[in-house]
Design a protein around this motif. Structure first.
Motif, PDB file in Angstrom:
ATOM      1  N   ARG A   8     -10.836  -0.938  17.152  1.00  0.00           N
ATOM      2  CA  ARG A   8     -12.040  -0.534  16.430  1.00  0.00           C
ATOM      3  C   ARG A   8     -12.026   0.982  16.260  1.00  0.00           C
ATOM      4  O   ARG A   8     -11.827   1.706  17.229  1.00  0.00           O
ATOM      5  CB  ARG A   8     -13.264  -0.973  17.234  1.00  0.00           C
ATOM      6  N   LEU A  10     -13.838   4.369  15.966  1.00  0.00           N
ATOM      7  CA  LEU A  10     -15.131   4.912  16.366  1.00  0.00           C
ATOM      8  C   LEU A  10     -15.192   6.392  16.021  1.00  0.00           C
ATOM      9  O   LEU A  10     -14.177   7.098  16.108  1.00  0.00           O
ATOM     10  CB  LEU A  10     -15.358   4.720  17.864  1.00  0.00           C
ATOM     11  N   MET A  17     -14.069   8.998  24.439  1.00  0.00           N
ATOM     12  CA  MET A  17     -14.070   7.565  24.725  1.00  0.00           C
ATOM     13  C   MET A  17     -13.329   7.268  26.029  1.00  0.00           C
ATOM     14  O   MET A  17     -13.735   6.403  26.804  1.00  0.00           O
ATOM     15  CB  MET A  17     -13.476   6.781  23.556  1.00  0.00           C
ATOM     16  N   ASN A 134     -19.777  -3.657  22.116  1.00  0.00           N
ATOM     17  CA  ASN A 134     -20.875  -2.946  21.469  1.00  0.00           C
ATOM     18  C   ASN A 134     -21.640  -2.065  22.446  1.00  0.00           C
ATOM     19  O   ASN A 134     -22.150  -1.008  22.064  1.00  0.00           O
ATOM     20  CB  ASN A 134     -21.822  -3.933  20.787  1.00  0.00           C
ATOM     21  N   GLU A 137     -19.860   1.186  22.632  1.00  0.00           N
ATOM     22  CA  GLU A 137     -20.105   1.952  21.414  1.00  0.00           C
ATOM     23  C   GLU A 137     -21.511   2.559  21.441  1.00  0.00           C
ATOM     24  O   GLU A 137     -21.696   3.732  21.101  1.00  0.00           O
ATOM     25  CB  GLU A 137     -19.920   1.058  20.189  1.00  0.00           C
TER      26      GLU A 137
END
Length: 157
Positions: A8, A10, A17, A134, A137
């Motif tokens: 994913r 981001l 991260m 999620n 995130e």
């Protein structure tokens, strides 16, 4: 054996991260079903921890060995003890060319020893993994701010 793999993109730097995922002690603050963490051993590149997870009537504790390789931008989780037959998990953080965002490669593969637990998780596995990813995130947005729509920086939080 539930397995999930995804990459994913981001709008956060790879080091941001990495730091977020590496901060295992903070998981109970934002990660669904993570009720507690106990750090047994810690060094710059290794963490041994117990995690307590709970979902409805189920509550389980397991121990993992988490290896941090900041240079390779990689975090690997190995299972040591608990209710699983096996558990493998990795995170790889790949910076984009401009360095302002990254691709997060996430992989998890596990199997419970208990057929009851395995059956229960099979029903909700995809939803549970998406909720977990999620949550990371959302945590990044909370810690680092929401990127502005034009990508020219972070909006105020």
């Amino acid at each position: 054996m539930p397995t999930h793999a995804e990459t994913r993109r981001l709008p956060y730097r790879a080091d941001q991260m990495f730091d977020l995922v590496a901060d295992v002690a903070r998981y109970p603050e934002f990660l669904p079903w993570c009720q507690a963490i106990r750090i047994r051993e810690r060094s710059d590149n290794l963490l041994i921890s117990d995690m307590v997870i709970g979902f409805k009537i189920f509550r389980e504790k397991f121990t993992t060995r988490t290896a941090f390789d900041r240079k390779a931008r990689r975090i690997d989780v190995a299972y040591l003890n608990g209710p699983f037959k096996h558990l493998k998990n990795h995170w790889i953080f790949i910076p984009t060319e401009d360095g302002r965002s990254c691709d997060v490669d996430f992989y998890v593969d596990f199997e419970f020893r208990s057929k009851l637990l395995q059956s229960a998780i099979a029903v909700v596995f995809n939803e549970a993994v998406m909720k977990m990813v999620n949550a990371f995130e959302s945590r990044a947005a909370e810690l680092y701010g929401m990127p502005s729509p034009n990508g020219a920086g972070k909006a105020a939080v």
